[in-house]
Each structure stands twice: as structure tokens, then as C-alpha cells.
Design a protein around this motif. Structure first.
Motif, short mmCIF file in Angstrom:
data_model
loop_
_atom_site.label_atom_id
_atom_site.label_comp_id
_atom_site.label_asym_id
_atom_site.label_seq_id
_atom_site.Cartn_x
_atom_site.Cartn_y
_atom_site.Cartn_z
N UNK A 120 0.83 -1.21 0.00
CA UNK A 120 0.00 0.00 0.00
C UNK A 120 0.87 1.26 0.00
N UNK A 121 0.40 2.25 -0.73
CA UNK A 121 1.08 3.55 -0.86
C UNK A 121 2.50 3.41 -1.40
N UNK A 122 2.67 2.48 -2.35
CA UNK A 122 3.95 2.30 -3.03
C UNK A 122 3.71 2.24 -4.53
N UNK A 123 4.80 2.34 -5.30
CA UNK A 123 4.65 2.26 -6.75
C UNK A 123 4.10 0.90 -7.17
N UNK A 124 4.46 -0.14 -6.45
CA UNK A 124 3.94 -1.48 -6.74
C UNK A 124 2.42 -1.50 -6.68
N UNK A 125 1.86 -0.69 -5.78
CA UNK A 125 0.40 -0.63 -5.65
C UNK A 125 -0.25 -0.06 -6.91
N UNK A 126 0.43 0.89 -7.56
CA UNK A 126 -0.13 1.45 -8.80
C UNK A 126 -0.15 0.39 -9.89
N UNK A 170 -9.46 5.41 -9.79
CA UNK A 170 -10.11 5.08 -8.53
C UNK A 170 -9.37 4.07 -7.68
N UNK A 171 -9.05 2.90 -8.26
CA UNK A 171 -8.36 1.86 -7.50
C UNK A 171 -6.96 2.32 -7.09
N UNK A 172 -6.30 3.07 -7.98
CA UNK A 172 -4.96 3.58 -7.67
C UNK A 172 -5.00 4.54 -6.49
N UNK A 173 -5.99 5.43 -6.48
CA UNK A 173 -6.12 6.39 -5.38
C UNK A 173 -6.37 5.67 -4.05
N UNK A 174 -7.11 4.56 -4.11
CA UNK A 174 -7.45 3.85 -2.88
C UNK A 174 -6.25 3.12 -2.29
N UNK A 175 -5.50 2.40 -3.12
CA UNK A 175 -4.43 1.53 -2.59
C UNK A 175 -3.05 2.19 -2.64
N UNK A 176 -2.84 3.09 -3.62
CA UNK A 176 -1.51 3.70 -3.78
C UNK A 176 -1.45 5.12 -3.26
N UNK A 177 -2.59 5.77 -3.14
CA UNK A 177 -2.60 7.15 -2.70
C UNK A 177 -2.20 8.11 -3.81
N UNK A 178 -1.94 9.34 -3.43
CA UNK A 178 -1.61 10.38 -4.40
C UNK A 178 -0.33 11.07 -3.94
N UNK A 179 0.76 10.31 -3.93
CA UNK A 179 2.03 10.79 -3.40
C UNK A 179 2.90 11.31 -4.54
N UNK A 180 3.27 12.58 -4.47
CA UNK A 180 4.07 13.19 -5.52
C UNK A 180 5.41 12.46 -5.69
N UNK A 181 5.79 12.29 -6.97
CA UNK A 181 7.05 11.64 -7.35
C UNK A 181 7.12 10.16 -6.95
N UNK A 182 6.00 9.60 -6.54
CA UNK A 182 6.01 8.19 -6.12
C UNK A 182 4.83 7.42 -6.69
N UNK A 183 3.62 7.86 -6.39
CA UNK A 183 2.43 7.15 -6.87
C UNK A 183 1.47 8.05 -7.65
N UNK A 184 1.84 9.30 -7.85
CA UNK A 184 0.95 10.23 -8.55
C UNK A 184 1.03 10.00 -10.05
N UNK A 185 0.03 9.32 -10.58
CA UNK A 185 -0.05 9.07 -12.01
C UNK A 185 -0.73 10.25 -12.70
N UNK A 186 -0.83 10.19 -14.01
CA UNK A 186 -1.44 11.30 -14.77
C UNK A 186 -2.87 11.61 -14.32
N UNK A 187 -3.76 10.62 -14.19
CA UNK A 187 -5.11 10.95 -13.72
C UNK A 187 -5.12 11.61 -12.35
N UNK A 188 -4.27 11.13 -11.45
CA UNK A 188 -4.19 11.73 -10.12
C UNK A 188 -3.59 13.13 -10.18
N UNK A 189 -2.63 13.33 -11.10
CA UNK A 189 -2.03 14.66 -11.26
C UNK A 189 -3.06 15.66 -11.78
N UNK A 190 -3.89 15.21 -12.72
CA UNK A 190 -4.95 16.08 -13.26
C UNK A 190 -5.90 16.49 -12.13
#
Length: 223
Positions: free
Chosen positions: A85-91, A161-181
Motif C-alpha cells: 500500500x502507498x507504493x509504486x507497486x500498488x499502482x 479510482x483503485x490507484x487512489x485507494x491503494x496507492x494514494x496520491x504521493x508526488x514523485x512516487x504514486x501520482x499518475x497522470x489521472x491523479x495529477x490532473x
């Protein structure tokens, strides 16, 4: 504009596509070979479920599985030192779960379109099932299978949605394009959000073009 969401998204989508492609390929073949229709229907329903459930629901299920206080998540942390959880692997895991049904259904449809007479002829010639799969089935099903892989890449790239739940929205780590938008719009940075949107739109357009190309190619194979 921060380019890390672009890099994270592309890396996540690529890795998840490779895993999803292999899983979808062999699971689709397994389902096609099942002789009992009721079993096939039930398994197909389970495998397709992430396609119809809200991504946040799938994210919740992933939290139940990989949360650090849950059996699997706790075991991974205690014995392997791996925190999902809250890691790049989670994304990557979120992208795999959400995009898998697209790859699976595309591969299954492509396999079911292969002429059974060709398969029977190969068996008559004494070819093993493995050789039949790689030398007869796969060449005929390749356009449809490739199309599924491309769609899986696009779905993995756009997962939110699933990425936000398990990986979070961490800059430079788990923030993907949809989360960045989402983050930029929330912060009122509409210009930066627009840049991200344009990037996603261009990639999605390329994906649609490639999918249409392989769909047309598949029709030509089946004629």
C-alpha cells in the motif's frame, strides 16, 4: 510542469500491460478449453467483474488483501519486508486488476474465432497441444490478442479510482497522470491540468487508432 506523473504513468502502464498480457493470454486459453459451460460462465463472470465494478470498489478489495494489518499484506511486510500500500507497486497492481478483463476478453474472443478445423488437422498430424497453441492458434489470434494488449495499456494508463485507494496520491512516487490532473484542478492550476489532459488525450487517440488497425487486420485473417 512536473514530468514525474508522465513517467510514473508510462512505467506503470507498461509493466502492468506486460503482466496483464501474459495472464490474460493463458487464462483466456484455459477458460476456452473448459468443457463445462456452467463452470465457464461462473469463472468468466469472476474474471470480468473488475470491468463492471466501480474502480473504488476494486481498490477497497485490494486494501482488504494488501493492507498491512491484513493477512497477506502483513505476511509480505513481516517476511519479505515489502509494503504494497502507498507504493509504486500498488499502482501496478491496481492497473493490472482493472485492465485485466479487457485483455482477457479480447484474447478469449480471438481464440474462439480460430477455425477448429485447423486445430483438428494439427492434432491429426501429431502436433502437441503446446505446438498447436504457438504455431496455429496464436498466429491466427494475434491481431485480436494484440488489440487487447493495447487496450489494457490504455486502461492501465488511465486508472484512477483503485490507484487512489491503494496507492494514494504521493508526488514523485504514486501520482499518475489521472491523479495529477485531479490534484492540479483541485489546486486551481488549470493550465497545468490542461497540459496533462492533452498528453493523455494524445496517447488515448494513438491507442484507438492502433486498436482499429488490429481489428481490421483480424477481420482480414478471418475471411
Amino acid at each position: 510542469m512536473d514530468v514525474s506523473p508522465i513517467i510514473i504513468s508510462l512505467k506503470t502502464a507498461t509493466v502492468s500491460m506486460i503482466i496483464t498480457f501474459l495472464l490474460g493470454l493463458f487464462i483466456a486459453r484455459f477458460i476456452v478449453n473448459i468443457k463445462y459451460e456452467k463452470v465457464k460462465i461462473i469463472l468468466d463472470g469472476i474474471l470480468t467483474l473488475p470491468l463492471v465494478l466501480p474502480p473504488t470498489v476494486m481498490g477497497f478489495f485490494l486494501l482488504i488483501v494488501f493492507g498491512i494489518n491484513r493477512p497477506i499484506g502483513k505476511m509480505l511486510l513481516d517476511f519479505l519486508g515489502v509494503k504494497i500500500v502507498f507504493s509504486w507497486s500498488a499502482t501496478v497492481i491496481a492497473s493490472i486488476v482493472i485492465s485485466f478483463p479487457l485483455m482477457y476478453r479480447s484474447a478469449r474472443g480471438a481464440f474462439e474465432q480460430v477455425d477448429q478445423n485447423l486445430i483438428m488437422a494439427a492434432r491429426t498430424l501429431g502436433m502437441s497441444e503446446r505446438k498447436i497453441f504457438w504455431r496455429v492458434i496464436m498466429p491466427m489470434a494475434l491481431p485480436g490478442v494484440t488489440s487487447g494488449g493495447i487496450l489494457a495499456f490504455a486502461r492501465g494508463l488511465g486508472e484512477f479510482g483503485a490507484t487512489a485507494m491503494i496507492a494514494g496520491n504521493i508526488a514523485n512516487k504514486t501520482r499518475t497522470l489521472p491523479l495529477a490532473i485531479y490534484s492540479e484542478v483541485s489546486a486551481g492550476n488549470m493550465d497545468t491540468a490542461l497540459n496533462y489532459v492533452l498528453i493523455v488525450t494524445v496517447i488515448s487517440f494513438v491507442v484507438v487508432v492502433l486498436t482499429n488497425y488490429f481489428t481490421i487486420k483480424e477481420r482480414k485473417y478471418l475471411k
